[in-house]
Design an enzyme around this catalytic site. Structure first.
Site, PDB file in Angstrom:
ATOM      1  CG  ASP A   1      -0.461  -2.186  -4.448  1.00 53.75           C
ATOM      2  OD1 ASP A   1      -1.076  -2.581  -5.593  1.00 53.75           O
ATOM      3  OD2 ASP A   1       0.029  -3.020  -3.650  1.00 53.75           O
ATOM      4  CB  SER A   2      -0.652  -0.509 -10.287  1.00 49.08           C
ATOM      5  OG  SER A   2      -1.793   0.052 -10.082  1.00 49.08           O
TER       6      SER A   2
ATOM      7  CG  ASP B   1      -4.723  -2.340  -4.223  1.00 47.36           C
ATOM      8  OD1 ASP B   1      -5.111  -3.495  -3.449  1.00 47.36           O
ATOM      9  OD2 ASP B   1      -4.094  -2.381  -5.171  1.00 47.36           O
TER      10      ASP B   1
ATOM     11  CE  LYS C   1      -6.862  -4.662  -5.934  1.00 46.86           C
ATOM     12  NZ  LYS C   1      -5.533  -5.550  -5.627  1.00 46.86           N
TER      13      LYS C   1
ATOM     14  CD  GLU D   1      -1.598  -8.009  -4.329  1.00 46.46           C
ATOM     15  OE1 GLU D   1      -0.614  -8.874  -4.119  1.00 46.46           O
ATOM     16  OE2 GLU D   1      -1.434  -7.190  -5.006  1.00 46.46           O
TER      17      GLU D   1
ATOM     18  CD  GLU E   1      -3.477  -8.673 -12.030  1.00 44.05           C
ATOM     19  OE1 GLU E   1      -3.549  -8.181 -10.966  1.00 44.05           O
ATOM     20  OE2 GLU E   1      -2.403  -8.177 -12.751  1.00 44.05           O
TER      21      GLU E   1
HETATM   22  O1  KIV Z   1      -2.709  -2.354  -8.004  1.00 47.79           O
HETATM   23  C1  KIV Z   1      -3.565  -2.497  -8.907  1.00 47.79           C
HETATM   24  O2  KIV Z   1      -3.503  -1.587  -9.554  1.00 47.79           O
HETATM   25  C2  KIV Z   1      -3.928  -3.616  -8.857  1.00 47.79           C
HETATM   26  C3  KIV Z   1      -4.454  -4.391 -10.129  1.00 47.79           C
HETATM   27  C4  KIV Z   1      -3.174  -4.952 -10.819  1.00 47.79           C
HETATM   28  C5  KIV Z   1      -5.567  -5.181 -10.112  1.00 47.79           C
HETATM   29  O3  KIV Z   1      -4.055  -4.465  -7.735  1.00 47.79           O
END
Ligand code: KIV
Length: 291
Positions: free
Chosen positions: A51-52, A90, A120, A122, A189
């Site tokens: 989600d970056s 993500d 994934k 968090e 991270e």
């Molecule tokens: O969104 C993303 O790219 C991430 C990384 C910072 C691990 O979660």
């Protein structure tokens, strides 16, 4: 370099074997089709559609405005470009926090609509029920601890996590809790390398991926835009830059602008004409007189 036809699709047993054999797993973020193609061709094992992308691709200041629809659109493009990698979607902000039902539904979208292999999310012990529920639905889950960008505000910004012994222990305990809940992998991270090492040593089967967390992890993740100088606002210290592609692109655009302005572009090799007799007919059709 492998080609589309030579490369076998990466599977979860293959990733577990890499950990067992001590062969480091190579992971990158990716958000678009052409980059996915390069990463697949280069033999990357795992791709995270992070989600970056809210920051790197959409220009938001944080990852929080990213929606499930944003994530699905980018994950679909990456899957088309990288058919052989183990693809992790993500889960964006508020796609799993509200309830286990929301978590299962949105994790399912990554699998059904984008062809992801895993998702994934968090968070530590407070997210263990979400991890267990998604895994019970048959979807592999990667946990994410340490610096978790969706709660960067609460963590005091984008900085090293787990510096003191108590916070470090909490991270190590959370890794074990997520693995007990069924996570196949945990991303650590920006934690001290000792924390990552202990977590990797304690995790017998589940895979520990490190981002800025030292060499002991079972695999390494880099943000693609950091690796090539493509994010204009920030370069994290721990990210190795392999080439300044951002500078190459900027120089190219400046040169193009100058050439268009000066009439140097385009040249004959950059355009097409039509046959003389067709051109004469065209002039006639337009009411003119070809001479
Ligand atoms: O969104 C993303 O790219 C991430 C990384 C910072 C691990 O979660």
């Amino acid at each position: 370099m492998s080609t589309d036809t030579e490369r076998k699709k990466v599977s979860l047993p293959a990733l577990y074997r890499m950990k067992a054999d001590g062969r480091p797993i190579v992971m990158l973020t990716c958000y678009d089709y052409p980059t996915a193609h390069f990463q697949d061709q280069a033999g990357v094992d795992m791709i995270l559609v992070g989600d970056s992308l809210g920051m790197t691709m959409l220009g938001y200041e944080t990852t929080l405005p990213v929606t499930m629809d944003d994530m699905i659109r980018h994950a679909q493009a990456v899957r088309r470009g990288a058919p052989h990698v183990w693809l992790v979607g993500d889960m964006p902000y508020m796609s799993y926090q509200p309830s286990t039902e929301a978590a299962i539904r949105n994790a399912g979208r990554f699998m059904a609509e984008a062809g992801c292999d895993a998702v994934k999310l968090e968070g530590g012990r407070e997210m263990a029920d979400r991890v267990a529920a998604i895994v019970a639905s048959g979807i592999p889950v990667m946990g994410h601890l340490g610096l978790t960008p969706q709660s960067a505000g609460a963590l005091g910004g984008f900085r090293l996590q787990g510096k003191d012994a108590h916070k470090a222990k909490r991270i190590i305990d959370d890794v074990a809790i997520l693995i007990d809940a069924g996570a196949f992998a945990v991303l650590l991270e920006l934690v001290p390398e000792q924390v990552c090492r202990i977590a990797a040593e304690r995790s017998k089967e589940a895979i520990i991926i490190g981002l800025g967390s030292g060499p002991a992890a079972d695999g390494q993740l880099l943000i693609y835009h950091d690796m090539f100088g493509l994010y204009p606002h920030f370069r994290p210290r721990m990210a190795k830059m392999y080439a300044d592609a951002g500078k190459i692109i900027l120089d190219g655009i400046r040169q193009y602008r100058a050439e268009v302005t000066d009439g140097e572009f385009p040249q004959p090799e950059n355009w097409f004409g039509m046959k003389a007799d067709e051109y004469d007919d065209l002039v006639r059709l337009l009411g003119g007189d070809p001479t």
